[in-house]
Design an enzyme around this catalytic site. Sequence first.
Site: not given
Length: 335
Positions: A202, A117, A199
Site C-alpha cells: 500500500k 519500517k 512485495k
Amino acid sequence: MQENSTKKIIFSGIQPTGTFTLGNYIGAVSNWGKLQDEYRCIYSIVDMHAITVRQEPAELRKNTLAAYALLLACGIDLTKTILFVQSHVKAHAELNWVLNCSAQFGELTRMTQFKEKSEKHPEDINAGLFTYPVLQAADILAYNADLVPVGADQKQHLELARNIAQRFNHKYGDTFTLPEPYIPQTGAKIMSLQEPTQKMSKSDENPNAVISILDEPDVIIRKFKRAVTDSEACVRFAEGKDGINNLLTIYSVVSGKSVSEAEKEFDGKGYGDFKLAVGEAVSDKLKSVREDYARLIADKAYLTECCKKSALTASAVSQRIIDKVYRKVGYLTVK
Ligand code: TYM
C-alpha cells in the site's frame, strides 16, 4: 454467531491505512470469506497497529470505516462472523501489556518488518513500532484462535505469537492455544507490478506498482499493460522471470485455473495479449467488490451500527480470556 460453537477459531486483521491492494485481497481477505462456514471467524480492522506509523487522524477515521465497508464488500457476512475495529475492544491493549512481559527484547529486534519500517521511518522509531508484534500476538491470543489466515509476510510475526503463548503457558500453566498460520499455496506474496522482486505494498510511492481493489477497470488494465516483465516473450513460470511469475500467479488465482493451464492458454501468444487478459480477469473479479463497496459506504449509519454491535460481541468473547489471564498472573480480583 453461536457462542457455544465447537468450530475451530480463526482470527485475522488488516490495517486501515488506505484502500486494500490486490496483494491484501489475494493473500488474505479473499480467503477470509471462504472460511466463514467451516470456522468461527473473527476479523479486525487494526487501527491500533496503524498508528505505529504517523497517520492523519481524520484520514485514519475515514479509512477505518471504509475498511469496514470494503471487508463487507469482499464477502464478510456479519450473520456468521465478528468483524470489529480493534480500538473498540479493550482486551487488545490489556493483553498487549501482559504479553509484553513475556516477550523478549532480543526476539523483537529480529523482526524483519521492524527493521524495514525503521529504515523507512528513521525519524520515528517509536516503541509501538518495536512492540507491534506483541500487540499482534494479543489480537490472536485474546480469542484463543487456532488458525490465522495471512500472507507470507506475516509468518515471522505468527511464529513470535506462538513463542510468546508457549512461554506464557510454561510460566503460568496452560492458558493459550498455539495458533497456526494459514497461508495460501498460491498468491501468498503478490509482487509489485513495477519491481517484481518487491512485495506489492500500500505504501509504494509508484501508483503503477500497485492495484487497489477499488481501481476502475481502465486503470487496472493500464497498470497491467505497464507491468515490468522480461525480454524472453514466453509466458512460462521459471526462475528469474519474476514479473511473468507474478502475473501468472495473479491470473491463476483470479481465474481459478492452475499455473500450467494458464501457461498452455498463452502458449505462442505475446506478453501484450497476456497482460491484457490478466488485467481483464482482475477487473472482472473485483467488479462486485467495487459495486458493493459503493452501496455500503453510502450508508454510514448502518456501518457504525455494525461496528458497535460487533465490538460488544468481541469484547464479551475476549473478556473471558482476559479474566483468566489476570487470574493466572496474580492480579487481585475485587469483583
Ligand atoms: P497488513 O494490513 O499489512 O496486511 C493485511 C493482510 O494482507 C496480506 N498481504 C499480502 N498478501 C500477499 N501479497 C501481498 N503483497 C500482501 N500484502 C499484504 C498480509 O500478509 C496480511 O495477511 N500485522 C498485520 C495485521 C495484523 C494481524 C493481526 C494479522 C494485526 N494483528 C493478527 C493477523 C492476525 C498487517 O500489518 O497486515
